[in-house]
Structures are given as C-alpha cells and as structure tokens.
Design a protein around this motif. Structure first.
Motif, PDB file in Angstrom:
ATOM      1  N   ALA A   1      42.807  49.653  44.409  1.00  0.00           N
ATOM      2  CA  ALA A   1      41.901  48.203  44.359  1.00  0.00           C
ATOM      3  C   ALA A   1      42.198  47.585  45.055  1.00  0.00           C
ATOM      4  CB  ALA A   1      41.504  47.658  43.315  1.00  0.00           C
ATOM      5  N   VAL A   2      44.191  47.705  45.980  1.00  0.00           N
ATOM      6  CA  VAL A   2      44.720  46.860  47.355  1.00  0.00           C
ATOM      7  C   VAL A   2      45.628  47.881  47.651  1.00  0.00           C
ATOM      8  CG1 VAL A   2      45.661  44.925  47.498  1.00  0.00           C
ATOM      9  CG2 VAL A   2      44.672  44.814  46.171  1.00  0.00           C
ATOM     10  N   LEU A   3      45.223  47.680  49.056  1.00  0.00           N
ATOM     11  CA  LEU A   3      46.562  48.471  49.542  1.00  0.00           C
ATOM     12  C   LEU A   3      47.284  47.513  50.357  1.00  0.00           C
ATOM     13  CD1 LEU A   3      44.379  51.840  51.306  1.00  0.00           C
ATOM     14  CD2 LEU A   3      46.151  51.689  49.281  1.00  0.00           C
ATOM     15  N   LEU A   4      48.551  47.861  50.656  1.00  0.00           N
ATOM     16  CA  LEU A   4      48.805  46.846  51.661  1.00  0.00           C
ATOM     17  C   LEU A   4      49.735  47.682  52.829  1.00  0.00           C
ATOM     18  CD1 LEU A   4      51.196  44.847  52.806  1.00  0.00           C
ATOM     19  CD2 LEU A   4      52.787  44.768  51.011  1.00  0.00           C
ATOM     20  N   PHE A   5      49.707  47.722  53.873  1.00  0.00           N
ATOM     21  CA  PHE A   5      50.569  48.167  55.200  1.00  0.00           C
ATOM     22  C   PHE A   5      51.346  46.614  55.543  1.00  0.00           C
ATOM     23  CE2 PHE A   5      46.849  51.339  55.342  1.00  0.00           C
ATOM     24  CZ  PHE A   5      46.121  51.133  54.971  1.00  0.00           C
TER      25      PHE A   5
ATOM     26  N   PHE B   1      46.374  39.314  42.889  1.00  0.00           N
ATOM     27  CA  PHE B   1      45.145  40.413  42.672  1.00  0.00           C
ATOM     28  C   PHE B   1      45.072  40.289  41.694  1.00  0.00           C
ATOM     29  CE2 PHE B   1      46.444  40.324  47.290  1.00  0.00           C
ATOM     30  CZ  PHE B   1      45.510  40.152  48.101  1.00  0.00           C
ATOM     31  N   ALA B   2      44.293  40.237  41.011  1.00  0.00           N
ATOM     32  CA  ALA B   2      44.379  41.078  39.459  1.00  0.00           C
ATOM     33  C   ALA B   2      42.686  42.028  39.017  1.00  0.00           C
ATOM     34  CB  ALA B   2      43.809  39.902  39.048  1.00  0.00           C
ATOM     35  N   SER B   3      43.502  42.672  38.385  1.00  0.00           N
ATOM     36  CA  SER B   3      43.071  43.928  38.580  1.00  0.00           C
ATOM     37  C   SER B   3      42.180  44.258  37.047  1.00  0.00           C
ATOM     38  CB  SER B   3      43.905  45.456  37.325  1.00  0.00           C
ATOM     39  OG  SER B   3      43.207  46.402  37.204  1.00  0.00           O
ATOM     40  N   GLY B   4      40.283  44.496  37.203  1.00  0.00           N
ATOM     41  CA  GLY B   4      39.693  43.405  36.320  1.00  0.00           C
ATOM     42  C   GLY B   4      39.737  44.798  35.722  1.00  0.00           C
ATOM     43  N   THR B   5      39.891  46.089  36.316  1.00  0.00           N
ATOM     44  CA  THR B   5      39.778  47.972  35.365  1.00  0.00           C
ATOM     45  C   THR B   5      40.619  47.533  34.373  1.00  0.00           C
ATOM     46  OG1 THR B   5      39.769  48.200  37.728  1.00  0.00           O
ATOM     47  CG2 THR B   5      39.523  50.020  36.021  1.00  0.00           C
ATOM     48  N   ALA B   6      42.074  47.160  34.356  1.00  0.00           N
ATOM     49  CA  ALA B   6      43.295  46.875  33.816  1.00  0.00           C
ATOM     50  C   ALA B   6      42.913  45.893  32.820  1.00  0.00           C
ATOM     51  CB  ALA B   6      44.125  46.561  33.890  1.00  0.00           C
TER      52      ALA B   6
ATOM     53  N   LYS C   1      35.312  50.831  34.792  1.00  0.00           N
ATOM     54  CA  LYS C   1      34.584  49.343  33.924  1.00  0.00           C
ATOM     55  C   LYS C   1      35.397  48.585  34.951  1.00  0.00           C
ATOM     56  CE  LYS C   1      30.738  50.877  30.608  1.00  0.00           C
ATOM     57  NZ  LYS C   1      30.985  50.595  29.302  1.00  0.00           N
ATOM     58  N   ALA C   2      34.823  46.862  34.815  1.00  0.00           N
ATOM     59  CA  ALA C   2      36.016  46.316  34.726  1.00  0.00           C
ATOM     60  C   ALA C   2      35.260  44.874  34.475  1.00  0.00           C
ATOM     61  CB  ALA C   2      35.981  45.794  36.305  1.00  0.00           C
ATOM     62  N   LEU C   3      36.361  44.086  35.278  1.00  0.00           N
ATOM     63  CA  LEU C   3      35.090  42.586  34.137  1.00  0.00           C
ATOM     64  C   LEU C   3      35.582  42.064  35.454  1.00  0.00           C
ATOM     65  CD1 LEU C   3      37.500  40.636  31.612  1.00  0.00           C
ATOM     66  CD2 LEU C   3      35.899  41.412  31.591  1.00  0.00           C
ATOM     67  N   TYR C   4      33.994  41.473  35.417  1.00  0.00           N
ATOM     68  CA  TYR C   4      33.593  40.594  36.839  1.00  0.00           C
ATOM     69  C   TYR C   4      32.612  39.380  36.682  1.00  0.00           C
ATOM     70  CZ  TYR C   4      30.780  41.813  40.946  1.00  0.00           C
ATOM     71  OH  TYR C   4      30.768  41.168  42.816  1.00  0.00           O
TER      72      TYR C   4
ATOM     73  N   ARG D   1      34.714  44.963  43.853  1.00  0.00           N
ATOM     74  CA  ARG D   1      33.630  45.207  42.797  1.00  0.00           C
ATOM     75  C   ARG D   1      34.356  45.305  41.435  1.00  0.00           C
ATOM     76  NH1 ARG D   1      32.534  50.659  46.113  1.00  0.00           N
ATOM     77  NH2 ARG D   1      34.040  50.584  46.790  1.00  0.00           N
ATOM     78  N   CYS D   2      35.681  45.159  41.494  1.00  0.00           N
ATOM     79  CA  CYS D   2      36.615  46.134  40.786  1.00  0.00           C
ATOM     80  C   CYS D   2      37.981  44.711  40.751  1.00  0.00           C
ATOM     81  CB  CYS D   2      36.879  47.453  40.673  1.00  0.00           C
ATOM     82  SG  CYS D   2      38.487  47.704  41.691  1.00  0.00           S
ATOM     83  N   SER D   3      38.284  43.915  41.561  1.00  0.00           N
ATOM     84  CA  SER D   3      39.269  43.043  41.538  1.00  0.00           C
ATOM     85  C   SER D   3      39.551  41.611  41.905  1.00  0.00           C
ATOM     86  CB  SER D   3      40.373  43.484  42.304  1.00  0.00           C
ATOM     87  OG  SER D   3      40.119  43.612  43.986  1.00  0.00           O
ATOM     88  N   SER D   4      39.862  40.859  41.315  1.00  0.00           N
ATOM     89  CA  SER D   4      39.369  38.905  41.366  1.00  0.00           C
ATOM     90  C   SER D   4      41.052  38.650  42.524  1.00  0.00           C
ATOM     91  CB  SER D   4      39.442  37.822  40.862  1.00  0.00           C
ATOM     92  OG  SER D   4      40.435  38.264  39.557  1.00  0.00           O
TER      93      SER D   4
END
Ligand SMILES: [Fe+2]
Length: 296
Positions: A56-60, A154-159, A214-217, A267-270
């Motif tokens: 859901a989140v990538l860091l470079f 960053f919060a995982s709505g999926t988890a 599925k993720a909290l939205y 779509r799946c993180s806030s």
C-alpha cells in the motif's frame, strides 16, 4: 560497444539490484537499489507496482528527481488525475511548476502561501474521498523538510478490517458513509469547515478492485455519518472505527528526509500529518493518479 549501449548497460547494472524491505508488519515497504532519475525498465516497473499492491505504501530514499522525472514515475501507477490546484507563486529556485504537479508547502512569498495544505497537523483521511471517483494514488516528493515534525502516518485499512471480529464485519457489510470535503481546515469541528456542496457516499468497507482485499474506508477527517443510521449510533460506530483503524500496529510513521519519494494507495490506506514548526520551510511536490472506478 557504442556510447549509447554503454549507457544502457550501466543503467541496467545500476538498477539490477532492485530490493524490497517491508517497513512494518502491515503497511509500507522501502524500495532499494533503484535510481528513479533514470528510465525504469518495464520489468522493474512491474515489480514496483506489485510491491505497491502488496504493501500500500512504497518509500524510495535519496532520490534526486526533476519534475519531469516525477511525472514519468507517476506514470507507473496510472493516469494523472485532473488537478484543481491553487495558483502557485514560484518558490525560490524554481523557474516553473509543471501542470500535473501540486506544491504542498508552508512557504510564503509576499505574504501569500505558495502551495496547498500549508500548516500544521492533519487528521487521518483518504485523498478525495468526497468525490464519486476518488484518486487511486498519491505521490509525494520532499524538497525541503523542517528539522522536526511534519511526519506522515499511513494506516492500513486492510489490516484494520482483517482484525475486526466477525460480528462487526457482519454489521458493516452493506453500510455506506457520507464523506465531506474538509481540507480547508486541518481539524473537523462539527459543521465548521465542512463544504457540504462537495460530498460523496461510499461503502464503509471497500473491496480493492485489483487485490480483491477488503479495507475500512472511513476516516476521522472526512467521514461524517453512516447513511440511514440514527445520529448517535452513527457517531458511536464511526468513532469506534476511527479509533480502531488508527491503532499503532496498523500504522507506519514516516519521518521525512530530503529526497524521499512516497507513493500510497488511497483505496486501502489513510494518512495523517503531525504538526511542525511554522517558522521552518516545508516543500513537497505532489502528483495524483486517477481512480479507475467508483468504490462500489
Ligand atoms: Fe492527504
């Protein structure tokens, strides 16, 4: 070997070491061994996209990107979203701002802010959830960073969804929430700072169109009520979901350094922002990727 082939070979070698290291158990992954200032091969782009779906989140880190590079890298994740950006005053050191780039900054020139979302803390939110087709992704590249604060969480709505008990999952099935535009204030204060003319209804639990997860939205800043539910019950349920989805075990906290590029899946993180000193400069370049469908 011609000069062009030598350059191509050097680029391949430099990018051969693409690696992925998860940042937390549930969300975030650092991508190592790639210089995004050079063309990204289709194979690497596919691997990056796959890792992005997984984390859901990538860091470079340590990227030195021109605006053109940022535009090119954004293309890995999809099409540009139309940008309703405010009129920018050019910050010092910039001769232009490309049309698909928004400045996120507290810098002021002649008393006017040069960018959007200038100051202070922001509560958890999903970008553009107040629209019928919210943005799929956001990219943020850091140019100037204060000495402390201004972290992005960053919060995982999926988890968060996965960890709900079966009774709550059943209760949430089919529920929809009303989401308002509230960016003109960093903190929602009941009716204040809410623009009721810009709102959208979306499912409380969103199924990701690519992963099927599925993720909290819903989020604390923009989700104002559950459709068709009495106010007291709606408030209680939403507050429970906000508290649950912001639990530390679902969150990656990013402490910015200059040259960081982050791309997140809306779509799946806030995400949220911590406060930072108003007398220190903060400047990030942002691009956004168009959503490919309505969330329901
Ligand atoms: Fe945001």
């Amino acid at each position: 070997m011609s000069t062009a082939s030598m350059i191509a070979a050097a680029e391949r070698d430099a990018q051969a070491g693409l690696r992925f290291e998860p940042l937390t158990k549930h969300i975030g992954c650092e991508v190592l061994g790639i210089n995004l200032g050079r063309p990204v091969s289709p194979q690497d782009a596919a691997a990056i996209y796959r890792a992005w779906l997984d984390h859901a989140v990538l860091l470079f880190r340590d990227q030195d990107l021109t605006q053109e590079d940022l535009i090119r890298v954004t293309g890995i994740f999809g099409e540009f979203a139309p940008l309703g950006r405010p009129k920018h005053t050019l910050p010092s050191g910039f001769s232009k701002i490309l049309p698909n780039i928004m400045l996120i900054s507290n810098i002021r020139e002649n008393g006017e802010t040069i960018g959007a979302l200038p100051d202070g803390e922001m509560m958890f939110h999903h970008d553009t959830i107040h629209r019928d087709e919210p943005h799929k992704a956001t990219l943020l590249y850091s140019v100037e960073i204060p000495t402390y604060g201004g972290d992005t969480l960053f919060a995982s709505g999926t988890a968060a969804y996965d960890m709900l008990d079966a009774t709550m999952k059943k209760k949430l099935a089919g529920l929809r929430a009303v989401n308002f535009y509230v960016y003109n204030s960093v903190k929602r204060n009941d009716k204040q700072a809410v623009d009721a003319s810009s709102q959208a209804v979306h499912p409380v639990v969103r199924t990701h169109e690519e992963t099927g997860c599925k993720a909290l939205y819903v989020n604390r800043l923009m989700s104002v009520r559950i459709e068709g539910m009495a106010a007291a019950e709606s408030d209680a349920l939403l507050n429970f979901l906000f508290d649950h989805s912001e639990r530390p075990e679902f969150v990656y906290t990013h402490i910015w350094r200059k040259g960081d590029l982050i791309v997140w899946d809306n779509r799946c993180s806030s995400h949220a922002r911590t406060d930072f000193p108003s007398d220190q400069r903060r400047l990030l370049l942002r691009t956004t990727v168009k959503g490919t469908c309505r969330p329901y």
